[in-house]
Design a protein around this motif. Sequence first.
Motif, PDB file in Angstrom:
ATOM      1  N   THR A  57      41.305  25.034  11.252  1.00  0.00           N
ATOM      2  CA  THR A  57      42.461  25.411  10.450  1.00  0.00           C
ATOM      3  C   THR A  57      43.619  24.466  10.762  1.00  0.00           C
ATOM      4  OG1 THR A  57      44.075  27.160  10.039  1.00  0.00           O
ATOM      5  CG2 THR A  57      43.087  27.112  12.204  1.00  0.00           C
ATOM      6  N   GLU A  58      44.606  24.441   9.904  1.00  0.00           N
ATOM      7  CA  GLU A  58      45.788  23.649  10.184  1.00  0.00           C
ATOM      8  C   GLU A  58      46.959  24.520  10.612  1.00  0.00           C
ATOM      9  OE1 GLU A  58      46.897  21.557   6.619  1.00  0.00           O
ATOM     10  OE2 GLU A  58      46.870  23.372   5.435  1.00  0.00           O
ATOM     11  N   VAL A  59      46.732  25.822  10.736  1.00  0.00           N
ATOM     12  CA  VAL A  59      47.825  26.734  11.061  1.00  0.00           C
ATOM     13  C   VAL A  59      47.918  27.052  12.548  1.00  0.00           C
ATOM     14  CG1 VAL A  59      47.838  27.777   8.780  1.00  0.00           C
ATOM     15  CG2 VAL A  59      46.459  28.800  10.589  1.00  0.00           C
ATOM     16  N   SER A  60      46.926  26.687  13.330  1.00  0.00           N
ATOM     17  CA  SER A  60      46.997  26.930  14.768  1.00  0.00           C
ATOM     18  C   SER A  60      46.817  25.606  15.498  1.00  0.00           C
ATOM     19  CB  SER A  60      45.935  27.941  15.208  1.00  0.00           C
ATOM     20  OG  SER A  60      44.641  27.460  14.953  1.00  0.00           O
ATOM     21  N   ARG A  61      47.308  25.571  16.696  1.00  0.00           N
ATOM     22  CA  ARG A  61      47.188  24.344  17.479  1.00  0.00           C
ATOM     23  C   ARG A  61      45.788  24.228  18.057  1.00  0.00           C
ATOM     24  NH1 ARG A  61      50.885  27.247  21.891  1.00  0.00           N
ATOM     25  NH2 ARG A  61      49.191  28.445  22.765  1.00  0.00           N
ATOM     26  N   ALA A  62      45.415  23.010  18.380  1.00  0.00           N
ATOM     27  CA  ALA A  62      44.130  22.751  19.020  1.00  0.00           C
ATOM     28  C   ALA A  62      44.402  21.997  20.319  1.00  0.00           C
ATOM     29  CB  ALA A  62      43.223  21.929  18.110  1.00  0.00           C
ATOM     30  N   PHE A  63      43.646  22.336  21.337  1.00  0.00           N
ATOM     31  CA  PHE A  63      43.775  21.688  22.632  1.00  0.00           C
ATOM     32  C   PHE A  63      42.711  20.603  22.720  1.00  0.00           C
ATOM     33  CE2 PHE A  63      45.679  25.784  22.948  1.00  0.00           C
ATOM     34  CZ  PHE A  63      46.815  25.567  23.717  1.00  0.00           C
ATOM     35  N   VAL A  64      43.106  19.415  23.160  1.00  0.00           N
ATOM     36  CA  VAL A  64      42.198  18.267  23.205  1.00  0.00           C
ATOM     37  C   VAL A  64      42.253  17.645  24.597  1.00  0.00           C
ATOM     38  CG1 VAL A  64      41.664  16.003  22.231  1.00  0.00           C
ATOM     39  CG2 VAL A  64      42.551  17.819  20.747  1.00  0.00           C
ATOM     40  N   SER A  65      41.082  17.438  25.188  1.00  0.00           N
ATOM     41  CA  SER A  65      40.958  16.699  26.448  1.00  0.00           C
ATOM     42  C   SER A  65      40.254  15.388  26.125  1.00  0.00           C
ATOM     43  CB  SER A  65      40.113  17.470  27.460  1.00  0.00           C
ATOM     44  OG  SER A  65      40.752  18.647  27.839  1.00  0.00           O
ATOM     45  N   VAL A  66      40.848  14.285  26.555  1.00  0.00           N
ATOM     46  CA  VAL A  66      40.206  12.975  26.385  1.00  0.00           C
ATOM     47  C   VAL A  66      39.832  12.484  27.774  1.00  0.00           C
ATOM     48  CG1 VAL A  66      40.432  10.622  25.520  1.00  0.00           C
ATOM     49  CG2 VAL A  66      41.558  12.505  24.303  1.00  0.00           C
ATOM     50  N   GLU A  67      38.546  12.231  27.954  1.00  0.00           N
ATOM     51  CA  GLU A  67      38.024  11.774  29.238  1.00  0.00           C
ATOM     52  C   GLU A  67      37.437  10.378  29.077  1.00  0.00           C
ATOM     53  OE1 GLU A  67      36.354  16.231  30.391  1.00  0.00           O
ATOM     54  OE2 GLU A  67      34.930  14.610  29.998  1.00  0.00           O
ATOM     55  N   THR A  68      37.663   9.522  30.077  1.00  0.00           N
ATOM     56  CA  THR A  68      36.978   8.224  30.098  1.00  0.00           C
ATOM     57  C   THR A  68      36.032   8.238  31.296  1.00  0.00           C
ATOM     58  OG1 THR A  68      38.784   7.193  31.337  1.00  0.00           O
ATOM     59  CG2 THR A  68      38.839   6.979  28.943  1.00  0.00           C
ATOM     60  N   ASP A  83      30.339  24.785  20.341  1.00  0.00           N
ATOM     61  CA  ASP A  83      29.918  24.939  18.946  1.00  0.00           C
ATOM     62  C   ASP A  83      29.140  23.726  18.443  1.00  0.00           C
ATOM     63  OD1 ASP A  83      31.077  27.479  18.702  1.00  0.00           O
ATOM     64  OD2 ASP A  83      33.031  26.593  18.335  1.00  0.00           O
ATOM     65  N   PHE A  84      29.563  22.537  18.849  1.00  0.00           N
ATOM     66  CA  PHE A  84      28.813  21.329  18.495  1.00  0.00           C
ATOM     67  C   PHE A  84      29.210  20.188  19.414  1.00  0.00           C
ATOM     68  CE2 PHE A  84      32.421  21.364  15.467  1.00  0.00           C
ATOM     69  CZ  PHE A  84      33.020  20.140  15.730  1.00  0.00           C
ATOM     70  N   ALA A  85      28.331  19.208  19.531  1.00  0.00           N
ATOM     71  CA  ALA A  85      28.575  17.966  20.268  1.00  0.00           C
ATOM     72  C   ALA A  85      28.017  16.841  19.411  1.00  0.00           C
ATOM     73  CB  ALA A  85      27.909  17.998  21.632  1.00  0.00           C
ATOM     74  N   TYR A 127      34.808  23.592  21.181  1.00  0.00           N
ATOM     75  CA  TYR A 127      34.750  24.940  21.741  1.00  0.00           C
ATOM     76  C   TYR A 127      35.627  25.848  20.891  1.00  0.00           C
ATOM     77  CZ  TYR A 127      33.184  22.332  25.852  1.00  0.00           C
ATOM     78  OH  TYR A 127      32.523  21.484  26.704  1.00  0.00           O
ATOM     79  N   ASN A 128      35.185  27.049  20.647  1.00  0.00           N
ATOM     80  CA  ASN A 128      35.926  28.073  19.889  1.00  0.00           C
ATOM     81  C   ASN A 128      36.195  27.671  18.435  1.00  0.00           C
ATOM     82  OD1 ASN A 128      36.056  29.533  22.307  1.00  0.00           O
ATOM     83  ND2 ASN A 128      38.048  28.686  22.821  1.00  0.00           N
ATOM     84  N   HIS A 129      35.627  26.614  17.966  1.00  0.00           N
ATOM     85  CA  HIS A 129      35.827  26.158  16.582  1.00  0.00           C
ATOM     86  C   HIS A 129      35.341  27.220  15.593  1.00  0.00           C
ATOM     87  CE1 HIS A 129      35.926  23.253  13.205  1.00  0.00           C
ATOM     88  NE2 HIS A 129      34.824  23.876  12.827  1.00  0.00           N
ATOM     89  N   PRO A 159      45.291  29.588  25.447  1.00  0.00           N
ATOM     90  CA  PRO A 159      44.474  28.366  25.420  1.00  0.00           C
ATOM     91  C   PRO A 159      42.969  28.606  25.547  1.00  0.00           C
ATOM     92  CG  PRO A 159      46.437  27.994  26.708  1.00  0.00           C
ATOM     93  CD  PRO A 159      46.421  29.468  26.356  1.00  0.00           C
ATOM     94  N   GLU A 160      42.565  29.595  26.335  1.00  0.00           N
ATOM     95  CA  GLU A 160      41.132  29.848  26.520  1.00  0.00           C
ATOM     96  C   GLU A 160      40.460  30.350  25.242  1.00  0.00           C
ATOM     97  OE1 GLU A 160      43.556  31.106  28.583  1.00  0.00           O
ATOM     98  OE2 GLU A 160      43.258  29.542  30.082  1.00  0.00           O
ATOM     99  N   ALA A 161      41.221  30.964  24.333  1.00  0.00           N
ATOM    100  CA  ALA A 161      40.659  31.494  23.087  1.00  0.00           C
ATOM    101  C   ALA A 161      40.914  30.571  21.899  1.00  0.00           C
ATOM    102  CB  ALA A 161      41.256  32.871  22.788  1.00  0.00           C
ATOM    103  N   ALA A 162      41.762  29.576  22.081  1.00  0.00           N
ATOM    104  CA  ALA A 162      42.121  28.670  20.986  1.00  0.00           C
ATOM    105  C   ALA A 162      41.036  27.609  20.785  1.00  0.00           C
ATOM    106  CB  ALA A 162      43.460  28.001  21.285  1.00  0.00           C
ATOM    107  N   GLU A 163      41.143  26.937  19.675  1.00  0.00           N
ATOM    108  CA  GLU A 163      40.249  25.827  19.352  1.00  0.00           C
ATOM    109  C   GLU A 163      40.457  24.707  20.373  1.00  0.00           C
ATOM    110  OE1 GLU A 163      39.320  23.529  15.188  1.00  0.00           O
ATOM    111  OE2 GLU A 163      41.036  24.844  15.321  1.00  0.00           O
ATOM    112  N   ARG A 164      39.343  24.193  20.936  1.00  0.00           N
ATOM    113  CA  ARG A 164      39.412  23.149  21.962  1.00  0.00           C
ATOM    114  C   ARG A 164      38.399  22.050  21.642  1.00  0.00           C
ATOM    115  NH1 ARG A 164      42.205  24.338  25.655  1.00  0.00           N
ATOM    116  NH2 ARG A 164      41.724  23.855  27.766  1.00  0.00           N
ATOM    117  N   TYR A 165      38.794  20.834  21.987  1.00  0.00           N
ATOM    118  CA  TYR A 165      37.902  19.684  21.808  1.00  0.00           C
ATOM    119  C   TYR A 165      37.931  18.850  23.079  1.00  0.00           C
ATOM    120  CZ  TYR A 165      38.019  21.122  17.021  1.00  0.00           C
ATOM    121  OH  TYR A 165      37.904  21.883  15.887  1.00  0.00           O
ATOM    122  N   GLN A 166      36.752  18.419  23.486  1.00  0.00           N
ATOM    123  CA  GLN A 166      36.598  17.526  24.627  1.00  0.00           C
ATOM    124  C   GLN A 166      36.057  16.230  24.045  1.00  0.00           C
ATOM    125  OE1 GLN A 166      33.626  18.974  27.312  1.00  0.00           O
ATOM    126  NE2 GLN A 166      34.153  17.537  28.937  1.00  0.00           N
TER     127      GLN A 166
END
Length: 176
Positions: A57-68, A83-85, A127-129, A159-166
């Motif tokens: 959705t565009e109405v809630s924030r998403a948390f993003v972790s970028v790892e190298t 949900d997917f990789a 996650y949580n998507h 944050p634990e229930a929100a949309e997250r991307y790694q």
Amino acid sequence: MPVLSSKLDTVVSASYMMFCLYSHAANAQRDRSEAGRLAFADGVGFAASAVGVRTATEVSRAFVSVETWSRMPRILPEQRPFDFAIEGRVDFPDDCWRVDESLDSPVRCGIELPSGAGRYGARVIAYNHNEVLDRFEMAQAGTDEEFAAALHEMRRLIPEAAERYQIQLWPLGRQG
């Protein structure tokens, strides 16, 4: 064994249900548009210097972790459910990555890659998507008041229930 070189957490406010991780390249705008178009169709899209991610959705924030990483990390059996990789490749000719919809200005300006410029493998794990998408679709089926209340609740998810991307990045080779 792959070694984690860096990790940065940010929050995105996705316009049009989309955000991109990208590098400034000769055709950066075209690559971001192409990655976004592919992500809109498939959830994640890879273009030469960009990775597009479609949010629930565009109405809630998403948390993003970028790892190298020093090389491709494994997805471990004990890793929390996702949900997917989706994996692909992206070029970073200017040795920095950026996220266009980040709320953090350093992330929009560019974060240096520990391994420098070159071609990288990339994996986007969501996650949580699906849960956020289900909430949004259920809210749309209600009255205007119910929809407004549901949107307000979605914006305030912990944050634990929100949309997250790694997003994991690892070098594949050097540009010549």
